[in-house]
Scaffold this active site. Sequence first.
Site, PDB file in Angstrom:
ATOM      1  CG  HIS A 126      -2.126  -1.252   1.280  1.00 37.05           C
ATOM      2  ND1 HIS A 126      -2.864  -1.087  -0.057  1.00 37.05           N
ATOM      3  CD2 HIS A 126      -2.331  -1.873   1.926  1.00 37.05           C
ATOM      4  CE1 HIS A 126      -3.840  -2.260   0.338  1.00 37.05           C
ATOM      5  NE2 HIS A 126      -3.502  -2.616   1.578  1.00 37.05           N
ATOM      6  CG  ASP A 163      -2.871  -8.416   0.620  1.00 36.22           C
ATOM      7  OD1 ASP A 163      -2.129  -8.563   1.360  1.00 36.22           O
ATOM      8  OD2 ASP A 163      -3.850  -7.665   0.490  1.00 36.22           O
ATOM      9  CG  HIS A 165      -6.574  -5.064   1.540  1.00 43.95           C
ATOM     10  ND1 HIS A 165      -5.909  -6.163   2.564  1.00 43.95           N
ATOM     11  CD2 HIS A 165      -7.496  -4.628   2.149  1.00 43.95           C
ATOM     12  CE1 HIS A 165      -6.617  -6.294   3.539  1.00 43.95           C
ATOM     13  NE2 HIS A 165      -7.598  -5.249   3.414  1.00 43.95           N
ATOM     14  CG  ASP A 244      -4.943  -9.891   3.125  1.00 42.82           C
ATOM     15  OD1 ASP A 244      -4.944 -10.454   1.961  1.00 42.82           O
ATOM     16  OD2 ASP A 244      -4.792  -8.830   3.466  1.00 42.82           O
TER      17      ASP A 244
HETATM   18 ZN   LIG Z   1      -4.175  -7.188   2.443  1.00 49.65          ZN
END
Ligand SMILES: [Zn+2]
Length: 307
Positions: A126, A163, A165, A244
């Site tokens: 991120h 991931d 995200h 995740d």
């Molecule tokens: Zn994540």
Amino acid sequence: MTTAYITHEDCLLHNMGPDHPESPVRLQAIRKVLERTGLMDHMDQLTAVPASAEQIQLAHAKLHQKKLEMKVPREGVVYTDEDTALCPHSLDAAHLAAGGVILATNRVLSGKAQNAFCAVRPPGHHAEYNLPMGFCFYNNVAIGACHALLQEGIERVAVLDFDVHHCNGTVDIFKDRPEVLVCSTFQYPYYPERYCEIDRPNIVNCPIAAHSDNSVFRKAIEERWLPALEAHKPDIIFISAGFDAHKEDPMADLNLDEEDYRWVTQQIMQMAEKHSHKRIVSVLEGGYSPVALAFSVQAHLEVLAGF
Ligand SMILES: [Zn+2]
């Protein structure tokens, strides 16, 4: 051929508080499972060395680094956004996480390892060129990819991110670098809602609706990632390995399990064999159920290590 396993005990010292999901327990759980299964003994275990300021600046603004250094507290924690915090040891851990990926890249490019896994934290995907966010300060995988591109014979790289995200930071850093292919599967709509709809030939975004079953994930890999990899022919493949999207993960709502991580790793291995001299550097990102994380990493590493 060898799989390198790269970590550093000081990655455990980054601590954002007792209730924070991105906790040192994650790395401890991974180690416990890999030791118990004997898998750890089959890998070349190496200790990360910190990345230099120059290496961090391959992917980040100098100002980004300076601002973080100024914020490090003498005690307690200081928040850089509502869910990301620095403790006195956080930046040291962040330098080790980025440096671990550089070490992994060097081992793989020198032929001392066929592939490598970096069990490091804080995670990185991120972190944008000039912005820490989402538990991330420095974009470890992007720093490794930039480092690889400086080496002789490395003209194209791929960063593959499974991931749950979206890898907004990795996209931010590589959106105008066509030599870097970035492929991402992610729950959508969901955090972080930046760069999800960007239109660039080197960015392959694959949004997946919450509660989708694993066939949607596998279809995205087969229909979007693999053709993009066939066309790009990367000299080395990086993986932002976040776990995740596991069905037992408390943070999100996708339904993958260990067998999906085993399968996607096999797909990536086949591509690396075909186009990338088998070179893979995998870097831990998310995964917030310590048990599901550890067993998922085990499945991922069993494939990388050829079990
Ligand atoms: Zn994540």
